[in-house]
Motif scaffolding. Sequence first.
Motif, PDB file in Angstrom:
ATOM      1  N   PHE B 158      46.825  29.875  46.470  1.00 26.46           N
ATOM      2  CA  PHE B 158      45.894  29.473  45.344  1.00 26.46           C
ATOM      3  C   PHE B 158      46.871  29.060  43.968  1.00 26.46           C
ATOM      4  O   PHE B 158      46.517  28.998  42.696  1.00 26.46           O
ATOM      5  N   GLN B 159      48.316  29.460  44.087  1.00 25.03           N
ATOM      6  CA  GLN B 159      49.437  28.588  43.227  1.00 25.03           C
ATOM      7  C   GLN B 159      48.827  27.303  42.727  1.00 25.03           C
ATOM      8  O   GLN B 159      48.739  26.393  43.267  1.00 25.03           O
ATOM      9  N   ARG B 160      49.468  27.459  41.229  1.00 21.98           N
ATOM     10  CA  ARG B 160      48.320  26.350  40.744  1.00 21.98           C
ATOM     11  C   ARG B 160      49.618  24.877  40.558  1.00 21.98           C
ATOM     12  O   ARG B 160      48.525  24.060  41.250  1.00 21.98           O
ATOM     13  N   PHE B 181      43.958  26.881  36.673  1.00 21.78           N
ATOM     14  CA  PHE B 181      45.045  27.999  37.317  1.00 21.78           C
ATOM     15  C   PHE B 181      43.821  28.847  37.860  1.00 21.78           C
ATOM     16  O   PHE B 181      42.871  28.769  37.490  1.00 21.78           O
ATOM     17  N   LEU B 183      45.218  32.368  38.831  1.00 24.26           N
ATOM     18  CA  LEU B 183      46.009  33.441  39.691  1.00 24.26           C
ATOM     19  C   LEU B 183      46.199  34.087  37.707  1.00 24.26           C
ATOM     20  O   LEU B 183      46.045  35.264  37.906  1.00 24.26           O
ATOM     21  N   ILE B 184      45.607  32.885  36.787  1.00 26.74           N
ATOM     22  CA  ILE B 184      46.049  33.779  35.613  1.00 26.74           C
ATOM     23  C   ILE B 184      44.431  33.152  34.710  1.00 26.74           C
ATOM     24  O   ILE B 184      43.554  32.265  35.028  1.00 26.74           O
ATOM     25  N   GLY B 185      44.034  33.984  33.587  1.00 21.59           N
ATOM     26  CA  GLY B 185      42.515  33.334  33.211  1.00 21.59           C
ATOM     27  C   GLY B 185      41.471  33.743  33.495  1.00 21.59           C
ATOM     28  O   GLY B 185      41.845  34.411  34.528  1.00 21.59           O
TER      29      GLY B 185
END
Lengths: 440, 327
Positions: B158-160, B181, B183-185
């Motif tokens: 899942f890393q951007r 993204f 993993l954030i948001g």
Amino acid sequence: MRRFRAAASVGAATLSLALTATACGGGSTTGGGGSNDSPKTLTYWASNQGPNLEADKKILKPELAKFEKQTGIKVKLEVIPWSELLTKILTATTSGQGPDVLNIGNTWSASLQASGALLPWDEKNFAKIGGKDRFVESALGSAGAADKDPAAVPLYSMAYALYYNKKMFKEAGIDKPPATWDELVADGKKISKGGKWALGAEGSNLSNNIHQVFALGKQHGADFFTEDGKADFTSDGAVAAVKQYVDMMAKDKIVAPGNAEYAQNQSLSDFAKDKTAMVLWQAAATTFKSQGMSEDEWGVAPVPVGSGAPGQGKATNSMVAGINMAVFKNTKNIDGSLKFVKFMTSDAEQKILCKSYGSVPPVKAAQEDAAFDRPELKVLRDTLAKSAAPLPQVANESQFETAVGTAVKNLFAKAADGGEVTTTSVKAELVKAQQQMSQQ
Amino acid sequence: MVQDAKEPSVTAPETERGPRRRRPGRLRRISLPYLLLLPALLLEILVHLLPIVIGGVMSFKELTQFFIRDWGAAPWSGLDNYEIAVDFDAPVGEALLHSFFVTCAFTLLSVGLCWLIGTAAAIYLQETFKGRGILRALFLVPYALPVYAAVITWGFMFQRDNGLINHVLHDQLGLTDSAPFWLIGDNSFVALLTVSVWKGWPFAFLIMMAGLQNIPREMYEAAALDGAGMWQQIRRITLPSLRPVNQVLVLVLFLWTFNDFNTPFVLFGRSAPEAADLISIHIYQSSFATWNFGTGSAMSVLLLLFLLAVTGVYLWVTSRERKSVHV
């Protein structure tokens, strides 16, 4: 009947599952100040200092064997990753089942001191390891609250420095590292194009966020805590510090948006891959080496300050970073534990260990060794001696890391998504963090 | 749990025969099952009941870093911790309520999807065909993998910038304008749900498959003779026959998902993004990261009461349904 039984067993399962949610901690401990019931063995929790846990074992095992040969005490070593260390210490504190000797992050000193789980280092205990005067003053300043006996002894010292990628600087036509933030942003804009970025950040790493905004806070005249130890996250200086840090991504666009989700030192591998030109880091040499970077490919300079000349007060450019060594108060081998701390902080061992880890010895005599005259370590040593300040040594320092670290993380996430970061939005996040602190 | 203790009554027919032949053995026969249950009961008390009671006591104490070492000495704080937890206008309560709603939405979606995919796969694999064994084994892989390793791998994917998901969605298929993204948001909710469903559906599949084995083939044959198509067979035979299995499955999935700690913790670390702030991790953060075990315990007790209430209503409703089916 079969269905009834199924329902009954599900009922039981439900209860037990629901219960797991409440099973956090518990159990009290006997008081005590250590005994000598088990004089032949010690358990030691080492924090992960090297590139990985195996590297740590490789460095520490021969030294522990040396200690065993000298004293006949066998040390059981456990290397614990950073992400788990604090939780493990807390669990050990509540259950009373912990190691005899352990490494703690020096920023946690006052918080752990407040729990009363660690052996206080009074004059008597210090005398057993050669006295307080052997240690660098700033390192001792990060070993507990100012008005109490230290809760730990400095083991490895580190400070923040600006590491720069020489090749990328050359390509951008920059001949020397920036000394002020204005220069850093101006240089950064020259570098940040075509998939390359000027500065690395670890936006999702709460502790790293705190380290960065603490030094910036000092430069803006903010301390994040009042003199009597109350949270003070929303002062103009604190807001300006956080905004300045996040703005490097949001406004200046010299930090890659992807850095907002970094928390596992990915910015260091970007640096080694020539994707990021600068990182603000503490003792990064061993990691660069493990990433295949040779020593002449990177350079080191002090972290920028507004005036360009690091010093005290508004010219502070680093926290006092490092690892302290503590003894659990209820150890079953108090004499052995003190002997072990003495061994690990001896001049000879300090030289060996700090050389291996690329850190600076907090022991004055060991610092004199020629091995610590390398340009990188010279910068770190100077910073520690002249322009670093310990994080506030208050009991709720650990909460501060979580609350403000999360606020910075949220702001980075917003910036990465293209959102605007304003003084108002920064202040709102910090107000939330402060209210959480005061409510707890 | 009281119901559990009644379990020996299943063996009632045997004890009826007992008294006529050997009276003195009667007491022993009756007490034997209870004796056999005793170790389990003791363990249950030690491992589950005691921690609950301790957790309950902690929730009425002011348990900060100053007292964690000897929490018995912490001052009583009355209902303060509960008041802080449910004061929805102040930051702590507001965040707890938010994480409660996130968890409800997450649980509904995750359990629904796990059930749907698991059931569909189980029905599909009822037919014998070449490669069925391999498929069955393959479907169970996510269930057999260690959670930590699996979720960490998902985290990498899942890393951007370097992750596989964006590589496929953005670089290869061009489905998104820019690399999002995960993993954030806000997208973190989708990422969490994906991993949760991936991890959870094989369990549904396993249970459903076991349930399907119990349906007599003759029923399908008879239905087919009467002209029922595949959909009708599923609707009229498969699903009703699976009802008891389903009731247990859904409840267990609900509890596991609602309480899931490992997935968000490994995926996001100790501070999850707001959109994916599940309640278990939120309570962890309130206790361990801010060192306030009193408030954390109060939140845990509230969570426990909520789960017990939901489970109670669920069991009551489903047992009523069962009775009405039998009448």
